[in-house]
Design a protein around this motif. Structure first.
Motif, PDB file in Angstrom:
ATOM      1  N   GLU A   1       0.830  -1.207   0.000  1.00 19.10           N
ATOM      2  CA  GLU A   1       0.000   0.000   0.000  1.00 19.10           C
ATOM      3  C   GLU A   1       0.865   1.258   0.000  1.00 19.10           C
ATOM      4  OE1 GLU A   1      -2.966   0.275   3.118  1.00 19.10           O
ATOM      5  OE2 GLU A   1      -3.264  -1.894   3.023  1.00 19.10           O
ATOM      6  N   GLU A   2       1.845   1.278   0.899  1.00 17.80           N
ATOM      7  CA  GLU A   2       2.703   2.462   1.005  1.00 17.80           C
ATOM      8  C   GLU A   2       3.535   2.660  -0.255  1.00 17.80           C
ATOM      9  OE1 GLU A   2       2.222   4.669   3.118  1.00 17.80           O
ATOM     10  OE2 GLU A   2       1.217   3.623   4.743  1.00 17.80           O
ATOM     11  N   THR A   3       3.992   1.571  -0.848  1.00 18.25           N
ATOM     12  CA  THR A   3       4.749   1.668  -2.100  1.00 18.25           C
ATOM     13  C   THR A   3       3.854   2.229  -3.201  1.00 18.25           C
ATOM     14  OG1 THR A   3       6.141  -0.180  -1.410  1.00 18.25           O
ATOM     15  CG2 THR A   3       6.182   0.384  -3.739  1.00 18.25           C
ATOM     16  N   GLY A   4       2.596   1.814  -3.206  1.00 14.65           N
ATOM     17  CA  GLY A   4       1.641   2.355  -4.177  1.00 14.65           C
ATOM     18  C   GLY A   4       1.423   3.846  -3.986  1.00 14.65           C
ATOM     19  N   GLU A   5       1.326   4.285  -2.728  1.00 17.50           N
ATOM     20  CA  GLU A   5       1.166   5.714  -2.462  1.00 17.50           C
ATOM     21  C   GLU A   5       2.402   6.489  -2.894  1.00 17.50           C
ATOM     22  OE1 GLU A   5      -0.044   6.315   1.606  1.00 17.50           O
ATOM     23  OE2 GLU A   5      -1.716   4.904   1.388  1.00 17.50           O
TER      24      GLU A   5
ATOM     25  N   GLU B   1      -2.551  17.199  -0.555  1.00 16.62           N
ATOM     26  CA  GLU B   1      -1.160  17.463  -0.897  1.00 16.62           C
ATOM     27  C   GLU B   1      -0.249  16.598  -0.028  1.00 16.62           C
ATOM     28  OE1 GLU B   1       1.672  18.970  -3.273  1.00 16.62           O
ATOM     29  OE2 GLU B   1      -0.455  19.431  -3.466  1.00 16.62           O
ATOM     30  N   LYS B   2       0.524  15.756  -0.636  1.00 18.11           N
ATOM     31  CA  LYS B   2       1.509  14.929   0.058  1.00 18.11           C
ATOM     32  C   LYS B   2       2.836  15.132  -0.649  1.00 18.11           C
ATOM     33  CE  LYS B   2      -1.638  11.310   1.588  1.00 18.11           C
ATOM     34  NZ  LYS B   2      -1.911   9.883   1.541  1.00 18.11           N
ATOM     35  N   SER B   3       3.886  14.513  -0.137  1.00 22.35           N
ATOM     36  CA  SER B   3       5.172  14.653  -0.795  1.00 22.35           C
ATOM     37  C   SER B   3       5.836  13.296  -0.925  1.00 22.35           C
ATOM     38  CB  SER B   3       6.082  15.596  -0.002  1.00 22.35           C
ATOM     39  OG  SER B   3       6.529  14.976   1.178  1.00 22.35           O
ATOM     40  N   VAL B   4       6.750  13.216  -1.855  1.00 24.23           N
ATOM     41  CA  VAL B   4       7.541  12.000  -2.030  1.00 24.23           C
ATOM     42  C   VAL B   4       8.289  11.703  -0.733  1.00 24.23           C
ATOM     43  CG1 VAL B   4       9.476  10.989  -3.308  1.00 24.23           C
ATOM     44  CG2 VAL B   4       7.707  12.259  -4.536  1.00 24.23           C
ATOM     45  N   GLU B   5       8.801  12.731  -0.083  1.00 23.42           N
ATOM     46  CA  GLU B   5       9.531  12.544   1.173  1.00 23.42           C
ATOM     47  C   GLU B   5       8.636  11.901   2.240  1.00 23.42           C
ATOM     48  OE1 GLU B   5      12.378  15.081   4.215  1.00 23.42           O
ATOM     49  OE2 GLU B   5      10.961  16.168   2.961  1.00 23.42           O
TER      50      GLU B   5
ATOM     51  N   ASP C   1       6.947   6.841   5.164  1.00 24.50           N
ATOM     52  CA  ASP C   1       5.976   5.792   5.477  1.00 24.50           C
ATOM     53  C   ASP C   1       6.502   4.419   5.077  1.00 24.50           C
ATOM     54  OD1 ASP C   1       4.288   7.781   6.404  1.00 24.50           O
ATOM     55  OD2 ASP C   1       2.964   7.742   4.644  1.00 24.50           O
ATOM     56  N   VAL C   2       7.164   4.343   3.927  1.00 27.67           N
ATOM     57  CA  VAL C   2       7.748   3.072   3.471  1.00 27.67           C
ATOM     58  C   VAL C   2       8.823   2.620   4.469  1.00 27.67           C
ATOM     59  CG1 VAL C   2       9.186   1.993   1.685  1.00 27.67           C
ATOM     60  CG2 VAL C   2       7.205   3.370   1.027  1.00 27.67           C
ATOM     61  N   ILE C   3       9.666   3.548   4.916  1.00 23.57           N
ATOM     62  CA  ILE C   3      10.717   3.201   5.877  1.00 23.57           C
ATOM     63  C   ILE C   3      10.103   2.689   7.177  1.00 23.57           C
ATOM     64  CG2 ILE C   3      12.553   4.150   7.347  1.00 23.57           C
ATOM     65  CD1 ILE C   3      13.237   6.015   4.949  1.00 23.57           C
TER      66      ILE C   3
ATOM     67  N   VAL D   1       7.120   1.193   7.693  1.00 22.90           N
ATOM     68  CA  VAL D   1       6.534  -0.148   7.531  1.00 22.90           C
ATOM     69  C   VAL D   1       7.631  -1.180   7.288  1.00 22.90           C
ATOM     70  CG1 VAL D   1       4.962  -1.563   6.166  1.00 22.90           C
ATOM     71  CG2 VAL D   1       4.326   0.774   6.742  1.00 22.90           C
ATOM     72  N   LEU D   2       8.641  -0.835   6.496  1.00 27.66           N
ATOM     73  CA  LEU D   2       9.752  -1.753   6.263  1.00 27.66           C
ATOM     74  C   LEU D   2      10.466  -2.072   7.582  1.00 27.66           C
ATOM     75  CD1 LEU D   2      11.336  -3.223   4.017  1.00 27.66           C
ATOM     76  CD2 LEU D   2      12.804  -1.215   3.909  1.00 27.66           C
ATOM     77  N   THR D   3      10.608  -1.071   8.442  1.00 27.48           N
ATOM     78  CA  THR D   3      11.229  -1.284   9.749  1.00 27.48           C
ATOM     79  C   THR D   3      10.358  -2.170  10.628  1.00 27.48           C
ATOM     80  OG1 THR D   3      12.343   0.854   9.563  1.00 27.48           O
ATOM     81  CG2 THR D   3      12.229  -0.126  11.752  1.00 27.48           C
ATOM     82  N   CYS D   4       9.049  -1.949  10.601  1.00 31.04           N
ATOM     83  CA  CYS D   4       8.137  -2.839  11.341  1.00 31.04           C
ATOM     84  C   CYS D   4       8.310  -4.276  10.866  1.00 31.04           C
ATOM     85  CB  CYS D   4       6.682  -2.412  11.140  1.00 31.04           C
ATOM     86  SG  CYS D   4       6.201  -0.928  12.030  1.00 31.04           S
ATOM     87  N   PHE D   5       8.391  -4.456   9.553  1.00 29.40           N
ATOM     88  CA  PHE D   5       8.563  -5.785   8.965  1.00 29.40           C
ATOM     89  C   PHE D   5       9.854  -6.427   9.478  1.00 29.40           C
ATOM     90  CE2 PHE D   5       7.248  -7.746   4.622  1.00 29.40           C
ATOM     91  CZ  PHE D   5       7.238  -9.018   5.167  1.00 29.40           C
ATOM     92  N   ALA D   6      10.950  -5.692   9.396  1.00 27.79           N
ATOM     93  CA  ALA D   6      12.246  -6.210   9.854  1.00 27.79           C
ATOM     94  C   ALA D   6      12.198  -6.536  11.349  1.00 27.79           C
ATOM     95  CB  ALA D   6      13.351  -5.198   9.561  1.00 27.79           C
ATOM     96  N   ASN D   7      11.675  -5.618  12.143  1.00 27.45           N
ATOM     97  CA  ASN D   7      11.611  -5.849  13.588  1.00 27.45           C
ATOM     98  C   ASN D   7      10.763  -7.070  13.922  1.00 27.45           C
ATOM     99  OD1 ASN D   7      13.176  -3.590  14.005  1.00 27.45           O
ATOM    100  ND2 ASN D   7      11.570  -2.376  14.949  1.00 27.45           N
TER     101      ASN D   7
END
Length: 113
Positions: free
Chosen positions: A40-44, A64-68, A73-75, A77-83
């Motif tokens: 989902e986050e990668t899609g956003e 209005e959102k930003s790439v940053e 958000d990706v970082i 969720v990816l960190t949650c996954f790793a943890n």
């Protein structure tokens, strides 16, 4: 120091996320749920990149959102996954870079020194 000036090691990031998640009874989501969230986050992120750099402008009604923001958000969720799987992100990154630096060392045209 403002938030934009702060730098974190992967250990810092993993610890901060774990401190946040650990305060809730639910804890980390299952790997399958985390994979869905990461998708989902990668899609956003893809949507924002398309708005800024692609041919699809944002609708006037879209938030209005930003790439940053989306990368953050990706970082997260990816960190949650790793943890959740007890994976050290620094170790995972090192393994990946060793593979890439070996496999792809002659793949691209090097710049003149």
């Amino acid at each position: 120091m403002s938030a934009s000036d702060q730098t974190y090691t992967t250990r810092d990031i993993q610890k901060r996320v774990d401190n946040y998640i650990s305060q809730f009874k639910e804890g980390y989501f299952s790997p399958l749920s985390l994979m869905a969230r990461l998708t989902e986050e990668t899609g956003e992120l893809a949507r924002e990149v398309n708005h800024y750099y692609g041919e699809k402008p944002k609708k006037k009604t879209e938030e209005e959102k930003s790439v940053e923001d989306e990368l953050g958000d990706v970082i997260f969720v990816l960190t949650c996954f790793a943890n959740s799987l007890d994976i050290n992100l620094s170790h995972a990154f090192e393994r990946s870079m060793n593979k890439i630096e070996t496999r792809d060392k002659d793949r691209w045209t090097r710049k003149e020194q």
